[in-house]
Design an enzyme around this catalytic site. Structure first.
Site, short mmCIF file in Angstrom:
data_model
loop_
_atom_site.label_atom_id
_atom_site.label_comp_id
_atom_site.label_asym_id
_atom_site.label_seq_id
_atom_site.Cartn_x
_atom_site.Cartn_y
_atom_site.Cartn_z
N LYS A 54 0.84 -1.21 0.00
CA LYS A 54 0.00 0.00 0.00
C LYS A 54 0.87 1.25 0.00
O LYS A 54 0.63 2.20 -0.74
CB LYS A 54 -0.93 0.00 1.23
CG LYS A 54 -2.06 -1.01 1.11
CD LYS A 54 -2.84 -1.23 2.40
CE LYS A 54 -3.83 -2.38 2.19
NZ LYS A 54 -4.62 -2.74 3.36
N GLN A 98 -4.82 -1.43 9.54
CA GLN A 98 -4.71 -2.75 8.93
C GLN A 98 -5.31 -3.82 9.85
O GLN A 98 -5.01 -3.86 11.04
CB GLN A 98 -3.23 -3.06 8.62
CG GLN A 98 -2.99 -4.35 7.88
CD GLN A 98 -3.58 -4.37 6.46
OE1 GLN A 98 -3.64 -3.33 5.79
NE2 GLN A 98 -4.03 -5.53 6.01
N ASP A 121 -11.16 2.99 4.18
CA ASP A 121 -11.58 1.58 4.07
C ASP A 121 -13.10 1.46 4.00
O ASP A 121 -13.61 0.37 3.68
CB ASP A 121 -11.10 0.81 5.31
CG ASP A 121 -9.87 -0.04 5.05
OD1 ASP A 121 -9.76 -0.57 3.92
OD2 ASP A 121 -9.05 -0.18 5.97
#
Ligand code: GUN
Length: 301
Positions: A54, A98, A121
């Site tokens: 990422k 994460q 997200d």
């Protein structure tokens, strides 16, 4: 039957990233430097690889990335404190936590602590609710990437019967919401569904997101179905480690019109849509500031 189409996620992700790079360049011209903060708690090897990818991808498209690696014994309070600081920092536009988190951390509380504007997200209940209401919110990256591949492959999705296998918060549920928004008829199958094969065989579109290697073979598929395989399962193949999907690829090839390979299908799309969401978040935040400053300038003060 015609030769099945292999859906090229790498090429599609490159297209998305090209647009992202152009948008970032325009933001730079307006002195906005989009920035993504990535928080990793602990040292799960797969998560470390995802985070590294990422960060690398962000740098490639001109997005500044800020990595926060916290030890696995980090307390929920400490994590919440970091999230609060990132929320308050107007130079940070996206905050990604994460998953999975170590078991002692209150995951829901941590995800809810991320400001919905910076929730790249799309896991905050404000964004989850907005998605199910059909509002233009930050939507989860993997399902957004799957929808992009489906639109590219099938064109109009209206009236198609889509079967989503798996009901996770990260993929299955938001995928169903996005497909509904695209006017599909949607069936969600899960571990308690009786005779899932029979239901799946009715589908024009199958999204496999169960996390079980090669669970779905040709016997689950209607001839001519379009299959999106979200699974990324590591398997031992005569001593060598190899990635396989939730779909038995070779078996499925005998039935489908189109299918995503693993790797090279959905995987690259997730990161591309993370970058896209970061740019959207930066745009939204700066538009909000501009209209705020305009409102202030035109007010009677
Ligand atoms: N872990 C596995 N997939 C994801 C994802 O899409 N977002 C985050 N934050 N963690 C993940």
């Amino acid at each position: 039957m015609n030769t099945p189409l292999l859906i090229d996620g790498k090429a599609a992700a490159a297209q998305v990233l090209l647009h992202v790079r152009e948008a970032v360049a325009r933001l730079h011209e307006h002195d906005v430097q989009p920035a993504l903060a990535v928080i990793l708690v602990g040292s799960d090897p797969a998560s470390q690889v995802y985070v590294r990818n990422k960060v690398l991808r962000a740098e490639e498209v001109g997005i500044r990335s800020l990595e926060h690696h916290l030890p696995s014994d980090t307390s929920t309070a400490h994590l919440l404190d970091l999230i609060a600081r990132l929320n308050a920092d107007c130079a940070v536009h996206g905050v990604l936590l994460q998953l999975p988190l170590p078991a002692h951390i209150d995951e829901l509380r941590a995800l809810q602590a991320i400001s919905p504007d910076k929730d790249v997200d799309g896991f905050h209940s404000e964004n989850v609710g907005g998605l199910s209401q059909g509002r233009a919110v930050l939507a989860p990256c993997t399902p957004s990437g799957c929808l992009y591949l489906l639109k590219q492959t099938c064109g109009d999705l209206r009236g198609k019967h889509a079967v989503v296998i798996g009901r996770s918060n990260i993929v299955g549920k938001p995928m169903a919401a996005l497909l509904l928004q695209a006017d599909c008829s949607v069936t969600v199958l899960h571990s308690r569904t009786p005779d899932p094969q029979a239901l799946c065989r009715q589908a024009d579109i199958v999204i496999a997101a169960v996390g079980r290697p090669r669970m779905i073979d040709a016997s689950w598929l209607k001839p001519g179905a379009v299959v999106i395989d979200v699974g990324i399962n590591r398997m031992d193949d005569n001593g060598a480690s190899r990635l396989v999907g939730d779909v038995d690829f070779d078996s499925a090839l005998t039935r489908v019109a189109a299918i995503t390979p693993v790797p090279g299908g959905v995987g690259p799309m997730t990161i591309a849509f993370l970058m896209k969401n970061t740019v959207t978040a930066a745009l939204n935040q700066h538009q909000a500031q501009r209209s705020l400053s305009e409102a202030v300038c035109h007010s009677t003060y």
